[in-house]
Design a protein around this motif. Sequence first.
Motif, mmCIF file in Angstrom:
data_model
loop_
_atom_site.group_PDB
_atom_site.id
_atom_site.type_symbol
_atom_site.label_atom_id
_atom_site.label_comp_id
_atom_site.label_asym_id
_atom_site.label_seq_id
_atom_site.Cartn_x
_atom_site.Cartn_y
_atom_site.Cartn_z
ATOM 1 N N GLY A 141 5.983 29.202 -22.042
ATOM 2 C CA GLY A 141 6.484 27.798 -21.298
ATOM 3 C C GLY A 141 5.439 26.623 -21.788
ATOM 4 O O GLY A 141 5.896 25.497 -21.922
ATOM 5 N N ILE A 142 4.245 26.785 -21.228
ATOM 6 C CA ILE A 142 3.097 25.864 -21.169
ATOM 7 C C ILE A 142 3.109 25.584 -22.751
ATOM 8 O O ILE A 142 2.920 24.335 -22.983
ATOM 9 C CB ILE A 142 2.070 26.434 -20.612
ATOM 10 C CG1 ILE A 142 2.220 26.234 -19.203
ATOM 11 C CG2 ILE A 142 0.840 25.403 -20.801
ATOM 12 C CD1 ILE A 142 1.126 26.894 -18.300
ATOM 13 N N PHE A 143 2.921 26.454 -23.562
ATOM 14 C CA PHE A 143 2.856 26.215 -24.869
ATOM 15 C C PHE A 143 4.015 25.394 -25.605
ATOM 16 O O PHE A 143 3.811 24.242 -26.539
ATOM 17 C CB PHE A 143 2.518 27.211 -25.950
ATOM 18 C CG PHE A 143 1.097 27.885 -25.725
ATOM 19 C CD1 PHE A 143 0.331 27.191 -26.195
ATOM 20 C CD2 PHE A 143 0.795 29.159 -25.397
ATOM 21 C CE1 PHE A 143 -1.176 27.497 -26.164
ATOM 22 C CE2 PHE A 143 -0.622 29.562 -25.127
ATOM 23 C CZ PHE A 143 -1.523 28.577 -25.750
ATOM 24 N N VAL A 144 5.220 25.838 -25.059
ATOM 25 C CA VAL A 144 6.324 24.947 -25.506
ATOM 26 C C VAL A 144 6.451 23.325 -25.195
ATOM 27 O O VAL A 144 6.417 22.613 -25.672
ATOM 28 C CB VAL A 144 7.576 25.562 -25.150
ATOM 29 C CG1 VAL A 144 8.974 24.621 -25.264
ATOM 30 C CG2 VAL A 144 7.781 26.808 -25.921
ATOM 31 N N ILE A 145 6.072 23.318 -23.849
ATOM 32 C CA ILE A 145 6.001 21.837 -23.297
ATOM 33 C C ILE A 145 4.993 21.179 -23.984
ATOM 34 O O ILE A 145 5.229 19.875 -24.428
ATOM 35 C CB ILE A 145 5.520 22.040 -21.726
ATOM 36 C CG1 ILE A 145 6.654 22.639 -20.867
ATOM 37 C CG2 ILE A 145 5.084 20.557 -21.325
ATOM 38 C CD1 ILE A 145 6.211 22.958 -19.504
ATOM 39 N N PHE A 146 3.870 21.581 -24.325
ATOM 40 C CA PHE A 146 2.783 20.810 -24.985
ATOM 41 C C PHE A 146 3.303 20.675 -26.354
ATOM 42 O O PHE A 146 2.908 19.423 -27.120
ATOM 43 C CB PHE A 146 1.226 21.472 -24.922
ATOM 44 C CG PHE A 146 0.458 21.099 -23.791
ATOM 45 C CD1 PHE A 146 -0.397 19.968 -23.902
ATOM 46 C CD2 PHE A 146 0.694 21.878 -22.505
ATOM 47 C CE1 PHE A 146 -1.040 19.763 -22.511
ATOM 48 C CE2 PHE A 146 0.080 21.628 -21.516
ATOM 49 C CZ PHE A 146 -1.128 20.508 -21.472
ATOM 50 N N SER A 147 4.002 21.616 -27.069
ATOM 51 C CA SER A 147 4.310 21.414 -28.341
ATOM 52 C C SER A 147 5.344 20.307 -28.508
ATOM 53 O O SER A 147 5.091 19.327 -29.526
ATOM 54 C CB SER A 147 4.851 22.573 -28.951
ATOM 55 O OG SER A 147 3.808 23.605 -29.118
#
Length: 128
Positions: free
Chosen positions: A17-23
């Motif tokens: 989730g964190i990587f998707v949000i930052f992406s």
Amino acid sequence: MIYDDTLRQILLAATLGIFVIFSVWGGLRPESLASVLGYKLESANSFSEFHAIYVGVFLAQALLCALALVRIHDAVLGNLVAIFLLSQPLGRFIAAIRHGFPSGILKILFVMEVAGGVLLLAIQPSAG
């Protein structure tokens, strides 16, 4: 070492989730994310490099998290997620030797990256 599929899946899902949000943030509002991280995007090269890392590499890390999440008993996949996570604070530490430790959100990210990576290595899937 702790052997728990559910805890490991929760960690992998949170990391995903964190990587998707930052992406998504980096793809839609690159100047905003860059500003929060403490730098400016001023040329085609800086935008290119920013998107390569915060969109391309972060999406690849998100996909690795998703794969590790659905193939929970393949421990090496989650361990690779942990290695990628821990390589980020390693890079930050190398930079800190010459330029000082990060502040603000980057200090928080440093702690989260270390904690997430160590926890993923400490919590392994059950024997299956």
